[in-house]
Write a protein that holds these residues in place. Structure first.
Motif, PDB file in Angstrom:
ATOM      1  N   GLU A  73       0.833  -1.203   0.000  1.00  0.00           N
ATOM      2  CA  GLU A  73       0.000   0.000   0.000  1.00  0.00           C
ATOM      3  C   GLU A  73       0.870   1.257   0.000  1.00  0.00           C
ATOM      4  N   VAL A  74       1.920   1.253   0.790  1.00  0.00           N
ATOM      5  CA  VAL A  74       2.832   2.392   0.834  1.00  0.00           C
ATOM      6  C   VAL A  74       3.499   2.571  -0.528  1.00  0.00           C
ATOM      7  N   LYS A  75       3.983   1.489  -1.123  1.00  0.00           N
ATOM      8  CA  LYS A  75       4.605   1.567  -2.449  1.00  0.00           C
ATOM      9  C   LYS A  75       3.614   2.082  -3.486  1.00  0.00           C
ATOM     10  N   ARG A  76       2.389   1.567  -3.435  1.00  0.00           N
ATOM     11  CA  ARG A  76       1.369   1.991  -4.388  1.00  0.00           C
ATOM     12  C   ARG A  76       1.122   3.492  -4.277  1.00  0.00           C
ATOM     13  N   ARG A  77       1.015   3.969  -3.076  1.00  0.00           N
ATOM     14  CA  ARG A  77       0.780   5.409  -2.880  1.00  0.00           C
ATOM     15  C   ARG A  77       1.974   6.245  -3.339  1.00  0.00           C
ATOM     16  N   ILE A  78       3.157   5.754  -3.093  1.00  0.00           N
ATOM     17  CA  ILE A  78       4.354   6.460  -3.578  1.00  0.00           C
ATOM     18  C   ILE A  78       4.331   6.517  -5.097  1.00  0.00           C
ATOM     19  N   TYR A  79       4.035   5.392  -5.736  1.00  0.00           N
ATOM     20  CA  TYR A  79       3.970   5.360  -7.197  1.00  0.00           C
ATOM     21  C   TYR A  79       2.883   6.284  -7.732  1.00  0.00           C
ATOM     22  N   GLU A  80       1.740   6.287  -7.077  1.00  0.00           N
ATOM     23  CA  GLU A  80       0.659   7.180  -7.515  1.00  0.00           C
ATOM     24  C   GLU A  80       1.062   8.650  -7.388  1.00  0.00           C
ATOM     25  N   THR A  81       1.793   8.955  -6.331  1.00  0.00           N
ATOM     26  CA  THR A  81       2.294  10.324  -6.149  1.00  0.00           C
ATOM     27  C   THR A  81       3.292  10.677  -7.251  1.00  0.00           C
ATOM     28  N   MET A  82       4.133   9.720  -7.591  1.00  0.00           N
ATOM     29  CA  MET A  82       5.093   9.938  -8.678  1.00  0.00           C
ATOM     30  C   MET A  82       4.355  10.201  -9.994  1.00  0.00           C
ATOM     31  N   ILE A  83       3.315   9.433 -10.249  1.00  0.00           N
ATOM     32  CA  ILE A  83       2.524   9.637 -11.466  1.00  0.00           C
ATOM     33  C   ILE A  83       1.899  11.029 -11.463  1.00  0.00           C
ATOM     34  N   ASP A  84       1.350  11.433 -10.318  1.00  0.00           N
ATOM     35  CA  ASP A  84       0.780  12.784 -10.215  1.00  0.00           C
ATOM     36  C   ASP A  84       1.818  13.850 -10.548  1.00  0.00           C
ATOM     37  N   CYS A  85       3.033  13.663 -10.050  1.00  0.00           N
ATOM     38  CA  CYS A  85       4.107  14.632 -10.323  1.00  0.00           C
ATOM     39  C   CYS A  85       4.446  14.662 -11.805  1.00  0.00           C
ATOM     40  N   PHE A  86       4.550  13.491 -12.418  1.00  0.00           N
ATOM     41  CA  PHE A  86       4.840  13.440 -13.848  1.00  0.00           C
ATOM     42  C   PHE A  86       3.709  14.051 -14.667  1.00  0.00           C
ATOM     43  N   ASP A 130      10.584  22.151 -31.093  1.00  0.00           N
ATOM     44  CA  ASP A 130       9.502  21.199 -31.373  1.00  0.00           C
ATOM     45  C   ASP A 130       9.949  19.759 -31.104  1.00  0.00           C
ATOM     46  N   VAL A 131      11.148  19.419 -31.545  1.00  0.00           N
ATOM     47  CA  VAL A 131      11.666  18.068 -31.315  1.00  0.00           C
ATOM     48  C   VAL A 131      11.855  17.821 -29.822  1.00  0.00           C
ATOM     49  N   THR A 132      12.390  18.798 -29.121  1.00  0.00           N
ATOM     50  CA  THR A 132      12.606  18.665 -27.687  1.00  0.00           C
ATOM     51  C   THR A 132      11.287  18.509 -26.944  1.00  0.00           C
ATOM     52  N   GLU A 133      10.283  19.273 -27.342  1.00  0.00           N
ATOM     53  CA  GLU A 133       8.962  19.153 -26.716  1.00  0.00           C
ATOM     54  C   GLU A 133       8.402  17.749 -26.918  1.00  0.00           C
ATOM     55  N   ASP A 134       8.492  17.250 -28.136  1.00  0.00           N
ATOM     56  CA  ASP A 134       7.997  15.902 -28.422  1.00  0.00           C
ATOM     57  C   ASP A 134       8.747  14.856 -27.598  1.00  0.00           C
ATOM     58  N   ASP A 135      10.066  15.014 -27.511  1.00  0.00           N
ATOM     59  CA  ASP A 135      10.871  14.074 -26.728  1.00  0.00           C
ATOM     60  C   ASP A 135      10.480  14.104 -25.249  1.00  0.00           C
ATOM     61  N   LEU A 136      10.279  15.292 -24.719  1.00  0.00           N
ATOM     62  CA  LEU A 136       9.888  15.413 -23.310  1.00  0.00           C
ATOM     63  C   LEU A 136       8.551  14.732 -23.039  1.00  0.00           C
ATOM     64  N   LEU A 137       7.568  15.012 -23.884  1.00  0.00           N
ATOM     65  CA  LEU A 137       6.250  14.402 -23.689  1.00  0.00           C
ATOM     66  C   LEU A 137       6.317  12.879 -23.822  1.00  0.00           C
ATOM     67  N   TYR A 138       7.105  12.403 -24.764  1.00  0.00           N
ATOM     68  CA  TYR A 138       7.264  10.963 -24.944  1.00  0.00           C
ATOM     69  C   TYR A 138       7.894  10.333 -23.701  1.00  0.00           C
ATOM     70  N   GLU A 139       8.961  10.932 -23.209  1.00  0.00           N
ATOM     71  CA  GLU A 139       9.654  10.378 -22.041  1.00  0.00           C
ATOM     72  C   GLU A 139       8.776  10.413 -20.793  1.00  0.00           C
ATOM     73  N   ILE A 140       8.030  11.483 -20.624  1.00  0.00           N
ATOM     74  CA  ILE A 140       7.126  11.561 -19.469  1.00  0.00           C
ATOM     75  C   ILE A 140       6.061  10.474 -19.562  1.00  0.00           C
ATOM     76  N   SER A 141       5.475  10.310 -20.730  1.00  0.00           N
ATOM     77  CA  SER A 141       4.453   9.264 -20.924  1.00  0.00           C
ATOM     78  C   SER A 141       5.041   7.876 -20.681  1.00  0.00           C
ATOM     79  N   ARG A 142       6.254   7.681 -21.164  1.00  0.00           N
ATOM     80  CA  ARG A 142       6.915   6.387 -20.977  1.00  0.00           C
ATOM     81  C   ARG A 142       7.163   6.110 -19.493  1.00  0.00           C
ATOM     82  N   GLU A 143       7.571   7.129 -18.775  1.00  0.00           N
ATOM     83  CA  GLU A 143       7.836   6.957 -17.341  1.00  0.00           C
ATOM     84  C   GLU A 143       6.532   6.687 -16.580  1.00  0.00           C
TER      85      GLU A 143
END
Length: 104
Positions: free
Chosen positions: A11-24, A79-92
């Motif tokens: 439960e603690v891990k799940r909440r930490i992960y959910e918080t990480m997702i919120d941050c991303f 534009d390329v950097t923006e696309d890369d950032l969004l891709y990496e965030i989605s991947r994470e």
């Protein structure tokens, strides 16, 4: 007792992960906002360019064309950097979501 401890640990891990997702997701929103502002600035620049530049001649026009070319390259790089950032965030986010699935 150990199953209770395991449950709490998961439960603690799940909440930490959910918080990480919120941050991303917050970061993703910030990048999207920056993209919107960048596109708005580009649109304003091109509108001014279309309105005023056709009348320029000589050295000022030549110098402007050099600057204009540099700006176009910078815009393409952004534009390329923006696309890369969004891709990496989605991947994470997807990677963290898989971790949450494993916990369940």
């Amino acid at each position: 007792m150990s199953s209770l401890l395991e449950f709490i640990e998961k439960e603690v891990k799940r909440r930490i992960y959910e918080t990480m997702i919120d941050c991303f997701q917050f970061d993703q929103g910030q990048v999207e906002e920056a993209i919107e502002e960048s596109h708005h600035g580009s649109h304003s620049f091109y509108r001014a360019n279309d309105e005023y530049v056709p009348y320029w001649r000589g050295e000022s026009r030549e110098t402007y064309e050099l600057v204009y070319g540099d700006l176009r390259q910078i815009e393409a790089h952004i534009d390329v950097t923006e696309d890369d950032l969004l891709y990496e965030i989605s991947r994470e986010i997807a990677r963290i979501e898989r971790k949450i699935e494993v916990l369940q």
